[in-house]
Design a protein around this motif. Sequence first.
Motif, PDB file in Angstrom:
ATOM      1  N   SER A   1       1.361  51.212  32.322  1.00 49.01           N
ATOM      2  CA  SER A   1       0.528  51.000  32.162  1.00 49.01           C
ATOM      3  C   SER A   1      -0.183  49.564  32.912  1.00 49.01           C
ATOM      4  O   SER A   1      -1.306  49.768  33.587  1.00 49.01           O
ATOM      5  N   LEU A   2       0.597  48.910  32.540  1.00 48.12           N
ATOM      6  CA  LEU A   2       0.430  47.559  33.960  1.00 48.12           C
ATOM      7  C   LEU A   2       1.078  47.861  35.148  1.00 48.12           C
ATOM      8  O   LEU A   2       0.968  46.963  36.200  1.00 48.12           O
ATOM      9  N   GLY A   3       1.924  49.452  35.820  1.00 50.11           N
ATOM     10  CA  GLY A   3       2.267  49.173  36.839  1.00 50.11           C
ATOM     11  C   GLY A   3       3.695  48.347  37.224  1.00 50.11           C
ATOM     12  O   GLY A   3       4.181  48.252  38.432  1.00 50.11           O
ATOM     13  N   VAL A   4       4.826  48.434  35.836  1.00 52.73           N
ATOM     14  CA  VAL A   4       5.786  47.271  35.916  1.00 52.73           C
ATOM     15  C   VAL A   4       6.226  47.867  36.743  1.00 52.73           C
ATOM     16  O   VAL A   4       6.753  48.725  36.619  1.00 52.73           O
ATOM     17  N   VAL A   5       7.518  47.533  37.713  1.00 50.89           N
ATOM     18  CA  VAL A   5       8.631  48.250  38.636  1.00 50.89           C
ATOM     19  C   VAL A   5       9.338  47.324  38.284  1.00 50.89           C
ATOM     20  O   VAL A   5       9.717  46.571  38.254  1.00 50.89           O
ATOM     21  N   ALA A   6      10.747  48.161  38.610  1.00 46.42           N
ATOM     22  CA  ALA A   6      12.217  47.817  38.697  1.00 46.42           C
ATOM     23  C   ALA A   6      12.343  46.522  39.709  1.00 46.42           C
ATOM     24  O   ALA A   6      13.669  45.760  39.367  1.00 46.42           O
ATOM     25  N   GLU A   7      11.671  46.221  40.282  1.00 45.36           N
ATOM     26  CA  GLU A   7      12.341  45.479  41.746  1.00 45.36           C
ATOM     27  C   GLU A   7      11.383  43.549  41.137  1.00 45.36           C
ATOM     28  O   GLU A   7      11.642  42.327  41.136  1.00 45.36           O
ATOM     29  N   GLN A   8      10.822  43.847  39.599  1.00 46.29           N
ATOM     30  CA  GLN A   8      10.484  42.650  39.475  1.00 46.29           C
ATOM     31  C   GLN A   8      11.309  42.745  38.159  1.00 46.29           C
ATOM     32  O   GLN A   8      11.032  40.942  37.628  1.00 46.29           O
ATOM     33  N   TYR A   9      12.290  42.970  37.369  1.00 48.88           N
ATOM     34  CA  TYR A   9      13.470  42.383  36.571  1.00 48.88           C
ATOM     35  C   TYR A   9      14.170  41.767  37.050  1.00 48.88           C
ATOM     36  O   TYR A   9      14.481  40.943  36.157  1.00 48.88           O
ATOM     37  N   PRO A  10      14.654  41.894  38.020  1.00 48.18           N
ATOM     38  CA  PRO A  10      15.355  40.244  38.715  1.00 48.18           C
ATOM     39  C   PRO A  10      14.672  38.979  38.905  1.00 48.18           C
ATOM     40  O   PRO A  10      15.936  37.547  38.664  1.00 48.18           O
ATOM     41  N   VAL A  11      13.484  39.297  39.240  1.00 42.20           N
ATOM     42  CA  VAL A  11      13.031  38.088  38.845  1.00 42.20           C
ATOM     43  C   VAL A  11      12.933  37.570  36.927  1.00 42.20           C
ATOM     44  O   VAL A  11      12.946  36.048  37.378  1.00 42.20           O
ATOM     45  N   VAL A  12      12.387  38.310  36.194  1.00 43.58           N
ATOM     46  CA  VAL A  12      12.985  38.369  34.904  1.00 43.58           C
ATOM     47  C   VAL A  12      14.037  37.213  34.536  1.00 43.58           C
ATOM     48  O   VAL A  12      13.888  36.554  33.936  1.00 43.58           O
ATOM     49  N   HIS A  13      15.055  38.346  35.432  1.00 43.75           N
ATOM     50  CA  HIS A  13      16.617  37.759  35.186  1.00 43.75           C
ATOM     51  C   HIS A  13      16.551  36.590  35.813  1.00 43.75           C
ATOM     52  O   HIS A  13      17.239  35.664  34.519  1.00 43.75           O
ATOM     53  N   GLU A  14      16.326  36.609  36.504  1.00 41.59           N
ATOM     54  CA  GLU A  14      16.414  34.883  37.044  1.00 41.59           C
ATOM     55  C   GLU A  14      15.927  33.604  35.733  1.00 41.59           C
ATOM     56  O   GLU A  14      17.155  32.307  36.050  1.00 41.59           O
ATOM     57  N   HIS A  15      14.744  33.840  35.277  1.00 42.11           N
ATOM     58  CA  HIS A  15      14.067  32.508  35.427  1.00 42.11           C
ATOM     59  C   HIS A  15      14.411  33.058  34.148  1.00 42.11           C
ATOM     60  O   HIS A  15      14.750  31.481  32.753  1.00 42.11           O
ATOM     61  N   LEU A  16      14.568  33.626  33.334  1.00 38.62           N
ATOM     62  CA  LEU A  16      15.501  33.692  31.487  1.00 38.62           C
ATOM     63  C   LEU A  16      16.427  33.316  31.708  1.00 38.62           C
ATOM     64  O   LEU A  16      16.648  32.430  30.674  1.00 38.62           O
TER      65      LEU A  16
END
Length: 404
Positions: A90-105
């Motif tokens: 519903s927010l329009g999250v896409v697969a390309e955003q998951y590596p960004v989360v991974h880096e900072h997590l």
Amino acid sequence: MLSSTSTEVVRATLPVIGAAIGDITPVFYRRLFAAHPGLERDLFNRGNQAQGDQQRALAGAIAAYATLLVAEDGPDPREVLGRIAHKHASLGVVAEQYPVVHEHLFAAIVEVLGDAVTPEVAAAWDEVYWHMANTLIAIEKDLYAEAGTTPGDVFRDLVVRRRTQEAPDTVSFVVAAADGTPLPAAKPGQYVSIGVRLPDGARQIRQYSLIGTEPGTWAFSVRAVLPRDGADGTTAPAGEVSNHLHAAVFEGDHLEVSLPFGELTLTDGESPLVLVSAGIGITPMLGFLHHLRATGSERPVTVLHADRTPAAHAHRAELKDLVAGLPGATMVRWYEDLGVRPQRADLTEGLIDLADVELPGDADVYLCGPVPFMAAVNGALIDRGVAADRIRYEVFGPARELAS
């Protein structure tokens, strides 16, 4: 599933990581927003960030998912991700955003735990993250396909056709395509995301249940949210988006509205239904009832609603009409203050009490309302012998469970 090596490492380190995850997630969000300030301004809920709700939700989701992955015999971990995947879609999250989360997590994990994060530990928890991320990506891909759109392309520019005052602090909106093209039908119980540009330039997004009125349009209701003191001594902020919609959006205005998503949808069949709501939690129940009436359903339906006062009860007359129009429906209401109105069997002053309510043993039960209300009702239903797998609920905001 995880590799055998990673399973053993995660199982051994889960107590340490789990205990620290509440410290890790604030560091993660600090790093993420420092590198990508637009995410906090234009995607994440600033109110939940300020209260810490989003951090607690992420911490709980990661720890719970890791626990399921290494359990000897437990539910499919995919089953616990449905609510998150629908919210992401519903927010329009896409697969390309998951590596960004991974880096900072993972940078946050190292910052908090330091030398405890050996290469073996890092590799094992990296596998946990990508197992969870790839599962979410797969679910979200299916949701986008089901909605008939490409990943991330969920928002539509719609026009407000009607605005109605439903209670002193609640308004409803009917939105439609500017060119009159019928909007796709939603499943009863689904919600849409509404994106608004606030006076400070931030684009904030919130979800609202569809109440299901006229074919070809979508309708939703919004309750104004004032600052309020919590039991823990903190103050919850005012609702940025809800209050903006109240103050600034009227007939003829344009709104950024997502396609419908949400897993709290009405089950097919003839089993009895019990719909339990409080306050603005009435909205998905209205969607159910409109659908039941439109399809000529004769399913037994018990509607249970709690509110502050009859005057504060949004959609009060509409709810009564819907129940009256269904041959198998009954309703009981509780109000904290009835004023001068007399009590009767279906109209009671005080908090909701299920002790004398007839609950069919084979009923599908739906809950929506404030989390403390749903937790209390959920406990009462379990005490009455209702099977836990027959109780479904909607939580707006960061996902939380009703029972520990």
